[in-house]
Enzyme design. Structure first.
Site, PDB file in Angstrom:
ATOM      1  N   HIS A  41      -8.368   2.336   0.203  1.00  0.00           N
ATOM      2  CA  HIS A  41      -7.370   1.462   0.822  1.00  0.00           C
ATOM      3  C   HIS A  41      -7.451   0.053   0.222  1.00  0.00           C
ATOM      4  O   HIS A  41      -6.465  -0.474  -0.301  1.00  0.00           O
ATOM      5  CB  HIS A  41      -7.610   1.420   2.338  1.00  0.00           C
ATOM      6  N   GLU A  42      -8.652  -0.518   0.268  1.00  0.00           N
ATOM      7  CA  GLU A  42      -8.808  -1.877  -0.270  1.00  0.00           C
ATOM      8  C   GLU A  42      -8.613  -1.880  -1.784  1.00  0.00           C
ATOM      9  O   GLU A  42      -8.099  -2.844  -2.352  1.00  0.00           O
ATOM     10  CB  GLU A  42     -10.168  -2.461   0.116  1.00  0.00           C
TER      11      GLU A  42
ATOM     12  N   HIS B 154      -5.017  -2.334  -2.517  1.00  0.00           N
ATOM     13  CA  HIS B 154      -4.691  -3.767  -2.486  1.00  0.00           C
ATOM     14  C   HIS B 154      -5.185  -4.444  -3.766  1.00  0.00           C
ATOM     15  O   HIS B 154      -4.497  -5.264  -4.365  1.00  0.00           O
ATOM     16  CB  HIS B 154      -5.383  -4.445  -1.295  1.00  0.00           C
TER      17      HIS B 154
ATOM     18  N   GLU C 271       0.718  -3.539   1.667  1.00  0.00           N
ATOM     19  CA  GLU C 271       0.196  -2.441   2.476  1.00  0.00           C
ATOM     20  C   GLU C 271       0.634  -1.089   1.901  1.00  0.00           C
ATOM     21  O   GLU C 271      -0.080  -0.093   2.034  1.00  0.00           O
ATOM     22  CB  GLU C 271       0.657  -2.599   3.929  1.00  0.00           C
TER      23      GLU C 271
END
Lengths: 497, 497
Positions: free
Chosen positions: B261-262, B265, B291
């Protein structure tokens, strides 16, 4: 006038906070910055420096400071105004263009130094050092000085001490050290140090180091211990003081002694006066006084037998088998070997200051125009021979070993030796003031010493000058005698001389 | 005019660099700041915010921006001027006093929220939330809005998208999700997930996570992976992008999925256009687009069978015995369980957006004055019952679970759902553009997807609005259909419905 003082406080809070951000950027650069992030980081640092300079020298703020200065405010208020006035006057004398040129030259000189050291070729660094010295001389004439041009920078570090005052102190030191080292060398005593080469697990070392820091009174809720290639201490505020140490290629207990060193700096930062946070009086006194705190903990405490009477049994709990056959005597000798060597940062307590004296002499003579930069390698080697009896076989292990000059740090080296001298003079006084200090240390009571340092030194902030401090705490001016006596008392028995 | 544009660039570089320092202060606060350092840290952040506001709104700079705006510069130059003009106009409309009051209220509201959540008592937080909403309404009327007052903030996040446009999209989503979740629940399928409760050594997890990040194309020489209680990504520049994840109390492979997830980003930040560094066009487009990148990697990639065809065998090399009896089917089911639950951040892909919709509705109705803050716990529980069929037994696990409102973040929640919708719509397009994308993923080729994202999204910087981007990349406006279809295709087989 109080309203104006409030306005003054607001402005210095802003300057302080920008400085805080700079400190964090610097700390991060030495600990966690990814390699590709360095370029932008340099730009951001430059931007903040520029903003601080602008803030400090804005005509409105200068006028405010002058008005407050004339009002002669009492106590801490007056001291804060005086300190800011001093920085302001100095900053205003150096035109922005020169600041930028110096900063650009330094960053190019640093790169040149890295390459020169790698190739062990001083000629690659020589033109940059010349340029730096030339710019530094311009700065010196702009800010002004009395006596030697070297004072333009030396006094910026040690405040009220001049180079003319320090020369006889250092000369006294040199005259004692050179023959003492000769005696040690000719004693031909060889000490066993095989044991320390074993590997000690880093995670256990970290836990042990933190334990000792805690015993010293360092508050890990108001600070940290991380890893960095070049250990340092960064104090953003007294409630956020960050130490670093290194483990790689280091033989135990060197990382612990390095932690004690940085912990000494850290205790100073954590002990600064609450009421001075973010203002000049809440700052440390000088690099020399700061170094006295680190060297006191590293050497006078950490390399003492008393320290190890308490901590060797504890170390054995952590490192077990590896320390099985080690007793305090053996460890004490292993961490107190004296050997004239080429590299300053690897040198022992006795020879260390001769490394500094060589740098001190050479940079002073360069600033005063008495020697040529081109001759530096030759002169370096000559003085190494004269003071330490060893000669580097290359520029890399000689004149190019330190980063300082490439950063434009002139007159910083002597603050290391001043710190060593202070440390012995302070410790001598502490022994007078605290009954049975050494025996307390041997029982693991480090807090008694911390309390003394806090009261006598740390909590004073910048309310005194270094000269005033040493006089107040020890009743005497700075002298080499206490340090020399400390070395003789310690190393004569070790070397049977 | 070019000279003026250069002057403009110099000023925005300064603002950018102050923002960079703020980001580092924030990152440090979430990772390494010692507990006692928090108070001064808040002050320093405040000082920098103030300086940025001053810089941005100084009359001289405002005049410069207006002049450049009228000159209608071409290309990136014009876009940069337009973006700064927008921020400037917004900043100038909010008086400094209100900014300070909001910031003070938020920090007190945050403390009240912490206590209220601890005691599970909404009444302790209620007056603070009221105050925040009141201040936010004042801000809304100052900055202006069309349609719902909610747009004053919503549009600040998603740029050119209005709440009136997003409501039907969300309504479409809700109408599909609610019955789908009912079907899943009534399927009564219970999935074994015992295996994931075992402990996996953190050091091995870290190495594995870094390996996957590298496979995705994340450059660890231009970034880091650290540990934080609330994982996040901070991009100071494209060359210094810092991810965090957490291991404590997390069941494997959740820390890996959080890293993906990170990492999503992070890839976005590292892929921003080189030529836009430190200027608006070099920034990401919106929180929603950001996101979409994190959710795409976490869910569409990380929770897919294809991903695990490649990575489960590798995971077995790292974790050996613990994964012995696990095959892809079993792991896939374990990480794709759907269960209506109380806590948003622990919820699965299917129910997640209903949590968001509840917050979206309630905060909009509060802003529009349609509901009273006092009634929030009751309304919260009613909608939980209606949308998810579960009711919190306490405020702590209900209306008080999220920090956002206490920070004054209004209209931020919907960007999470917008991100989810984008992620499916982008991925659907990627599958069209990249032949055999899924089979490539199952062979461990993640770079092919990264390359597509880089070209289509990351490298555009802020040259497009989110609306323009989705249209350009997928040929359609944002719609819920792709996301709903993705969920149905994925979860119908799992639950046999």
């Amino acid at each position: 006038m109080q309203e104006k003082y409030e306005k003054f406080l607001k402005k210095i809070a802003e300057i302080n906070d920008l400085g805080y951000a700079q400190e964090l950027l610097m700390w991060d650069q030495e600990t966690y910055l990814p390699p590709k992030g360095t370029q932008m980081r340099a730009r951001v640092q430059g931007t903040l420096s520029g903003l601080i300079h602008e803030d400090l020298t804005s005509p409105e703020f200068v006028a405010l400071v002058q008005e407050l200065k004339e009002a002669q405010l009492p106590g801490d208020q007056g001291l804060n105004v005086k300190e800011i006035d001093k920085s302001q006057q100095r900053a205003m004398k150096i035109p922005r263009d020169l600041v930028v040129e110096l900063s650009d030259t330094q960053s190019q000189a640093y790169k040149a130094w890295v390459e020169a050291r790698q190739k062990s070729d001083f000629s690659l660094f020589c033109p940059w050092l010349k340029k730096i010295l030339e710019l530094k001389k311009r700065v010196a004439y702009l800010v002004g000085f009395e006596g030697s041009i070297y004072n333009a920078f030396f006094k910026a570090y040690e405040e009220d001490t001049t180079v003319e005052e320090i020369i006889p102190v250092f000369e006294n030191l040199r005259q004692s050290l050179v023959p003492f080292i000769e005696k040690i060398v000719s004693s031909n005593k060889v000490m066993t140090n095989g044991f320390v080469k074993e590997e000690y697990p880093v995670d256990k070392q970290e836990i042990f180091n933190r334990r000792v820091l805690k015993d010293m009174g360092f508050d890990l809720d108001a600070g940290r211990l991380d890893i960095a290639v070049h250990p340092f201490c960064a104090g953003f505020t007294k409630y956020d003081v960050r130490l670093t140490t290194r483990y790689e290629n280091e033989v135990w207990p060197e990382p612990l002694l390095s932690t004690l060193h940085e912990g000494g700096h850290g205790l100073y930062e954590q002990g600064l006066p609450e009421e001075g946070i973010g203002t000049p009086i809440g700052q440390s006194m000088s690099p020399g006084v700061h170094e006295s705190q680190s060297r006191l903990w590293e050497n006078l405490v950490g390399r003492s037998k008393e320290f190890w009477y308490h901590y060797l049994p504890i170390a054995k709990e952590y490192f077990g088998d590896k320390l099985k056959n080690i007793d305090v005597e053996k460890l004490y000798e292993a961490i107190n070997q004296v050997r004239p060597s080429l590299i300053r940062v690897e040198s022992d307590e006795v020879t260390y200051n001769l490394h500094i004296l060589i740098r001190f002499e050479l940079e002073r003579e360069m600033m005063e125009g008495k020697i040529q930069v081109e001759d530096l390698p030759k002169l370096w080697n000559e003085r190494m021979k004269k003071y330490l009896g060893v000669v580097p076989s290359s520029d890399a292990t000689g004149v190019l070993q330190d980063v300082h000059w490439s950063f434009g740090l002139i007159a910083y080296f002597p603050t290391y030796t001043i710190g060593n001298l202070y440390s012995a003079q302070f410790f001598h006084q502490a022994e007078k003031d605290i009954p049975d200090l050494k025996s307390k240390i041997s029982q693991g009571d480090l807090l008694v010493l911390r309390k003394w340092l806090l009261e006598k030194i740390h909590s004073r902030g910048k309310r005194l000058t270094p000269k005033g401090l040493i006089q107040e705490v020890t009743g005497e001016p700075l002298k080499a005698d206490y340090f020399v006596q400390y070395l003789k008392d310690k190393f004569s028995p070790i070397y049977g001389i």
